[in-house]
Design a protein around this motif. Structure first.
Motif, PDB file in Angstrom:
ATOM      1  N   SER A   1     119.993   7.974 -42.256  1.00  0.00           N
ATOM      2  CA  SER A   1     120.200   6.065 -43.697  1.00  0.00           C
ATOM      3  C   SER A   1     118.720   5.534 -42.111  1.00  0.00           C
ATOM      4  N   PRO A   2     117.991   4.396 -42.544  1.00  0.00           N
ATOM      5  CA  PRO A   2     117.085   3.835 -41.842  1.00  0.00           C
ATOM      6  C   PRO A   2     117.237   3.847 -40.155  1.00  0.00           C
ATOM      7  N   SER A   3     118.255   3.618 -40.201  1.00  0.00           N
ATOM      8  CA  SER A   3     118.969   3.317 -38.798  1.00  0.00           C
ATOM      9  C   SER A   3     119.207   4.278 -37.857  1.00  0.00           C
ATOM     10  N   GLU A   4     119.332   5.794 -38.400  1.00  0.00           N
ATOM     11  CA  GLU A   4     118.879   7.256 -38.062  1.00  0.00           C
ATOM     12  C   GLU A   4     117.940   7.734 -37.956  1.00  0.00           C
TER      13      GLU A   4
ATOM     14  N   PHE B   1     115.147   8.526 -34.495  1.00  0.00           N
ATOM     15  CA  PHE B   1     114.493   9.242 -34.093  1.00  0.00           C
ATOM     16  C   PHE B   1     113.348   9.228 -34.281  1.00  0.00           C
ATOM     17  N   ILE B   2     112.584   8.376 -34.543  1.00  0.00           N
ATOM     18  CA  ILE B   2     111.330   8.684 -34.569  1.00  0.00           C
ATOM     19  C   ILE B   2     110.964   7.969 -33.390  1.00  0.00           C
ATOM     20  N   VAL B   3     112.014   6.404 -32.803  1.00  0.00           N
ATOM     21  CA  VAL B   3     111.617   6.801 -31.618  1.00  0.00           C
ATOM     22  C   VAL B   3     112.340   7.325 -29.824  1.00  0.00           C
ATOM     23  N   ARG B   4     113.217   8.363 -30.651  1.00  0.00           N
ATOM     24  CA  ARG B   4     112.815   9.422 -29.267  1.00  0.00           C
ATOM     25  C   ARG B   4     112.413  10.273 -29.367  1.00  0.00           C
ATOM     26  N   ARG B   5     112.265  10.760 -30.067  1.00  0.00           N
ATOM     27  CA  ARG B   5     110.654  11.921 -30.519  1.00  0.00           C
ATOM     28  C   ARG B   5     109.698  11.537 -29.906  1.00  0.00           C
TER      29      ARG B   5
ATOM     30  N   LYS C   1     103.932   0.360 -31.336  1.00  0.00           N
ATOM     31  CA  LYS C   1     102.122   1.034 -32.474  1.00  0.00           C
ATOM     32  C   LYS C   1     102.866   2.809 -32.105  1.00  0.00           C
ATOM     33  N   GLU C   2     102.728   2.388 -30.706  1.00  0.00           N
ATOM     34  CA  GLU C   2     102.697   3.920 -30.126  1.00  0.00           C
ATOM     35  C   GLU C   2     103.640   4.991 -30.322  1.00  0.00           C
ATOM     36  N   ILE C   3     104.650   4.121 -31.138  1.00  0.00           N
ATOM     37  CA  ILE C   3     105.334   5.244 -31.461  1.00  0.00           C
ATOM     38  C   ILE C   3     105.699   5.237 -32.576  1.00  0.00           C
ATOM     39  N   ARG C   4     105.046   4.132 -33.498  1.00  0.00           N
ATOM     40  CA  ARG C   4     105.060   4.752 -35.465  1.00  0.00           C
ATOM     41  C   ARG C   4     104.150   5.252 -35.326  1.00  0.00           C
TER      42      ARG C   4
ATOM     43  N   ILE D   1     111.545  -0.226 -39.623  1.00  0.00           N
ATOM     44  CA  ILE D   1     112.638   1.158 -39.517  1.00  0.00           C
ATOM     45  C   ILE D   1     112.687   0.511 -37.784  1.00  0.00           C
ATOM     46  N   VAL D   2     111.260   1.147 -37.273  1.00  0.00           N
ATOM     47  CA  VAL D   2     111.034   0.958 -35.958  1.00  0.00           C
ATOM     48  C   VAL D   2     111.129   0.306 -34.796  1.00  0.00           C
ATOM     49  N   VAL D   3     110.717  -0.896 -35.797  1.00  0.00           N
ATOM     50  CA  VAL D   3     111.252  -2.344 -34.850  1.00  0.00           C
ATOM     51  C   VAL D   3     112.640  -2.550 -34.764  1.00  0.00           C
ATOM     52  N   GLY D   4     113.515  -2.401 -35.965  1.00  0.00           N
ATOM     53  CA  GLY D   4     115.107  -2.256 -35.695  1.00  0.00           C
ATOM     54  C   GLY D   4     115.417  -0.864 -34.917  1.00  0.00           C
ATOM     55  N   ALA D   5     115.491  -0.155 -34.733  1.00  0.00           N
ATOM     56  CA  ALA D   5     115.724   0.803 -34.495  1.00  0.00           C
ATOM     57  C   ALA D   5     115.652   0.638 -32.599  1.00  0.00           C
ATOM     58  N   LEU D   6     114.349  -0.163 -32.185  1.00  0.00           N
ATOM     59  CA  LEU D   6     113.596  -0.474 -31.052  1.00  0.00           C
ATOM     60  C   LEU D   6     114.697  -0.908 -30.316  1.00  0.00           C
ATOM     61  N   LYS D   7     114.984  -2.594 -31.255  1.00  0.00           N
ATOM     62  CA  LYS D   7     116.537  -3.830 -31.147  1.00  0.00           C
ATOM     63  C   LYS D   7     117.563  -2.734 -30.555  1.00  0.00           C
ATOM     64  N   GLU D   8     118.295  -2.698 -31.630  1.00  0.00           N
ATOM     65  CA  GLU D   8     119.698  -1.431 -31.693  1.00  0.00           C
ATOM     66  C   GLU D   8     119.417  -0.998 -30.212  1.00  0.00           C
TER      67      GLU D   8
END
Length: 406
Positions: free
Chosen positions: A203-206, A210-214, A225-228, A238-245
């Motif tokens: 899913s977009p959340s998953e 994944f991107i943030v943790r990697r 920006k470096e995470i993206r 997707i990245v901004v949403g994951a960071l907030k969660e």
């Protein structure tokens, strides 16, 4: 912003996350290749071959006793890694395959006009190319005839079969089964993926998590920006949403760095570990320009106060330091750059330019370590001799020569 850490701690976070501080035990050979790629999330592939190519060099700096055949074994035989687009063309952990499926799907209806143009121009060739591989087995681009006997042009004017192979690869219908030297061998994805590989589309959340943790696992500390930018498989939302969660769930920490602007993120466990770390050993690593510590020039400047340009892309008359510059990591500082060339015919590693920036440097400790690193680089490139052409400051030339094998 909950807290701020020192620049020293930020550097230690980065070096530890990049497996460059000697604190993480990396296994030898093939198992070490899988371990390093699993930890880093990707190892970038590049074509430049003045010394061993980027993917081999990056692994050599981290994996004990690394040889190029170890990567071939991990990729083509053990199937612990696969090839696809990560930060760029990359070797990736096979366990991450499912997180690349959304990107593969996007190539069926690409938003980018360039990719759409390719589909319009070469789309009719996809099924014949796929049929040939399905019926006859793995193929390289050269196994397909070039219509009309025309010579192959530059990369943007590939023959239709080559373009079709690439499109099928982008879509995930084909995978790179192995490389023969540097030549890609394509095969059906179902014949390459190991049995039991998870192919559930995230899913977009998953995907965002994944991107943030990697990124944080490999960078230690990173801005949004470096995470993206670390692995380019998800859009900003997707990245901004994951960071907030993840912030709300205390899965990541938000912090600042002394004397630096902006917000940064880190994994809490990595942050705690970094606070307890002592200085890294005073060892030298010669880093490839496509190494994931180096690839972001702005992050390199931010974290290590090191201005760096890969000058092979700069016109010859405008180069300051050389063609293919390797940043020299010494302990926790980057202290210079080295421009090497492996002359394979004479088995000589030529150091065309070596520029050291000795301010605050322990020269007595640096020279033997730098000599060891250059000797090892020569051996890794199959060279039996080393030639120094231009070393600065001049006071380093004589003691460095003494540290090198002849």
């Amino acid at each position: 912003m909950n807290e701020s850490i020192s620049q020293k701690t930020a550097r230690r976070l980065a070096l530890h996350a990049q497996l460059l501080d000697g604190r993480t035990r990396i296994m030898n050979g093939v198992r070490g290749v899988a371990q390093a790629i699993e930890h880093l999330g990707y190892v970038q592939i590049d074509t430049i071959s003045v010394i061993e190519r980027a993917h081999h060099h990056t692994l050599w700096t981290r994996v004990p006793a690394y040889q190029p055949e170890h990567l071939h074994q991990a990729h083509a035989v053990d199937r612990t890694v696969f090839e696809y687009w990560g930060h760029a063309a990359s070797y990736l952990p096979m366990g991450d395959f499912r997180f690349y499926i959304p990107m593969m799907r996007s190539f069926y209806d690409p938003k980018n006009s360039w990719f759409r143009g390719w589909g319009e121009k070469y789309g009719s060739h996809l099924e014949p190319v796929l049929k040939k591989i399905r019926e006859e087995g793995p193929k390289a681009a050269r196994d397909f005839e070039n219509p009309g006997g025309r010579g192959q042009g530059p990369w943007w004017d590939w023959k239709p079969a080559k373009a079709a192979l690439e499109m099928l690869f982008w879509r995930g219908e084909l995978m790179i089964r192995e490389r023969n030297g540097f030549e890609r061998i394509y095969d059906l994805t179902e014949r390459v993926l190991p049995a039991g590989t998870d192919t559930r589309e995230p899913s977009p959340s998953e995907l965002g998590r994944f991107i943030v943790r990697r990124a944080l696992g490999a960078l230690g500390l990173a801005s949004e920006k470096e995470i993206r930018d670390y692995i380019r498989i998800g859009d900003k939302s997707i990245v901004v949403g994951a960071l907030k969660e993840m912030l709300a769930a205390a899965e990541i920490a938000r912090l600042g760095v002394e004397n630096r602007g902006g917000k940064f993120y880190a994994l809490p466990s990595a942050l705690e570990e970094a606070r307890r770390m002592r200085a890294a050993a005073s060892r030298v690593c010669l880093l490839n320009p496509f190494d994931s510590l180096v690839i972001s020039r702005s992050r390199l400047k931010e974290r290590f106060d090191f201005d760096y340009t890969l000058e092979c892309y700069v016109p010859r008359d405008k180069r300051r330091h050389g063609y293919f510059l390797l940043p020299i990591l010494f302990g926790e500082s980057i202290v210079g750059r080295l421009d090497p060339k492996a002359d394979r015919k004479s088995k000589t590693l030529i150091v065309r330019r070596l520029v050291l920036e000795p301010e605050g440097m322990d020269a007595d400790a640096l020279v033997p370590e730098l000599g060891r690193a250059i000797n090892e680089l020569a051996r890794f490139n199959g060279c039996e001799r080393i030639a120094l052409e231009n070393v600065g400051p001049k006071g380093f030339l004589v003691p460095l020569k003494k540290a090198l094998f002849r």
